[in-house]
Design a protein around this motif. Sequence first.
Motif, PDB file in Angstrom:
ATOM      1  N   TRP A  34     -39.199  13.522   1.861  1.00 37.58           N
ATOM      2  CA  TRP A  34     -39.243  11.960   1.867  1.00 37.58           C
ATOM      3  C   TRP A  34     -40.793  11.227   2.119  1.00 37.58           C
ATOM      4  N   LEU A  35     -40.975  10.133   1.461  1.00 41.58           N
ATOM      5  CA  LEU A  35     -42.135   9.498   2.080  1.00 41.58           C
ATOM      6  C   LEU A  35     -41.696   8.319   2.960  1.00 41.58           C
ATOM      7  N   ILE A  36     -42.502   7.675   3.822  1.00 40.90           N
ATOM      8  CA  ILE A  36     -42.001   6.752   4.627  1.00 40.90           C
ATOM      9  C   ILE A  36     -43.035   5.431   4.579  1.00 40.90           C
ATOM     10  N   GLY A  37     -42.261   4.568   4.114  1.00 38.30           N
ATOM     11  CA  GLY A  37     -43.015   3.231   3.733  1.00 38.30           C
ATOM     12  C   GLY A  37     -42.638   2.149   4.732  1.00 38.30           C
ATOM     13  N   GLU A  38     -43.450   1.050   4.870  1.00 40.63           N
ATOM     14  CA  GLU A  38     -43.018  -0.253   5.284  1.00 40.63           C
ATOM     15  C   GLU A  38     -42.080  -0.800   4.488  1.00 40.63           C
ATOM     16  N   ALA A  39     -40.964  -1.402   5.313  1.00 38.21           N
ATOM     17  CA  ALA A  39     -39.958  -2.210   4.473  1.00 38.21           C
ATOM     18  C   ALA A  39     -40.583  -3.421   3.952  1.00 38.21           C
ATOM     19  N   GLN A  40     -40.341  -3.753   2.676  1.00 35.76           N
ATOM     20  CA  GLN A  40     -40.638  -4.946   2.082  1.00 35.76           C
ATOM     21  C   GLN A  40     -39.665  -5.736   1.731  1.00 35.76           C
ATOM     22  N   HIS A  41     -39.572  -6.930   1.901  1.00 33.93           N
ATOM     23  CA  HIS A  41     -38.493  -7.932   1.620  1.00 33.93           C
ATOM     24  C   HIS A  41     -37.728  -7.744   0.427  1.00 33.93           C
ATOM     25  N   ALA A  42     -38.645  -7.425  -0.776  1.00 34.91           N
ATOM     26  CA  ALA A  42     -38.316  -7.553  -1.909  1.00 34.91           C
ATOM     27  C   ALA A  42     -37.495  -6.053  -2.354  1.00 34.91           C
ATOM     28  N   VAL A  43     -37.907  -5.288  -1.639  1.00 34.55           N
ATOM     29  CA  VAL A  43     -37.284  -4.023  -2.023  1.00 34.55           C
ATOM     30  C   VAL A  43     -35.949  -3.769  -1.255  1.00 34.55           C
ATOM     31  N   VAL A  44     -35.821  -4.394   0.069  1.00 34.46           N
ATOM     32  CA  VAL A  44     -34.823  -4.120   0.831  1.00 34.46           C
ATOM     33  C   VAL A  44     -33.647  -5.115   0.386  1.00 34.46           C
ATOM     34  N   PHE A  45     -33.846  -6.369  -0.193  1.00 33.85           N
ATOM     35  CA  PHE A  45     -33.062  -7.628  -0.222  1.00 33.85           C
ATOM     36  C   PHE A  45     -32.957  -8.001  -1.820  1.00 33.85           C
TER      37      PHE A  45
END
Length: 186
Positions: free
Chosen positions: A146-157
């Motif tokens: 896995w890679l770890i990234g910051e949660a981006q609103h457009a990616v999550v929702f």
Amino acid sequence: MNPDLSGKLLIAMPGMGDPRFDHAVIFICAHSEEGAMGLIVNKPATEVRFSDLLEQLEITADPGIRDIRVHVGGPVEESRGFVLHTTDYASDQGTLQVDESTAMTATLDVLEEIAHGRGPKFSLLALGYAGWGPGQLEDELAQNGWLIGEAQHAVVFGRANEHKWSAALKGLGIDPLSLSPTSGTA
């Protein structure tokens, strides 16, 4: 103990080996020494519609309520629903505050509120979840699964599930084609 990954994205590396997580983007809802729990945010459930779930649960939606997309949250407890949402909503029956902008509710009342147009402004409904026992996620990270990234609103929702994996990688400054196990030289 590694840093708390709650509120972060796990982005599956190509060739991970487990088809359930192929090109998966997982929002980590909880992470501690006891393990981790997250929801896949880019795999829609093709056989289940929100309106069908409401009907099964005997919840009558107000007219004009949009049919939100149902996702496969992971392979654990696939019949259990989890709503990942913005923090403008909290259930009296229990909402897990993940970070400053995201929360998760797993009680029926959030579905009733969404059905009546009073729920969170942004939400994602997932059936099932991804879970890791103590140290398991850390082992998978050490093996470069896995890679770890910051949660981006457009990616999550966002609604474009087919683009979430590449968008999450681009958020890390990584070209998805550079990770492809089938990439070659020109």
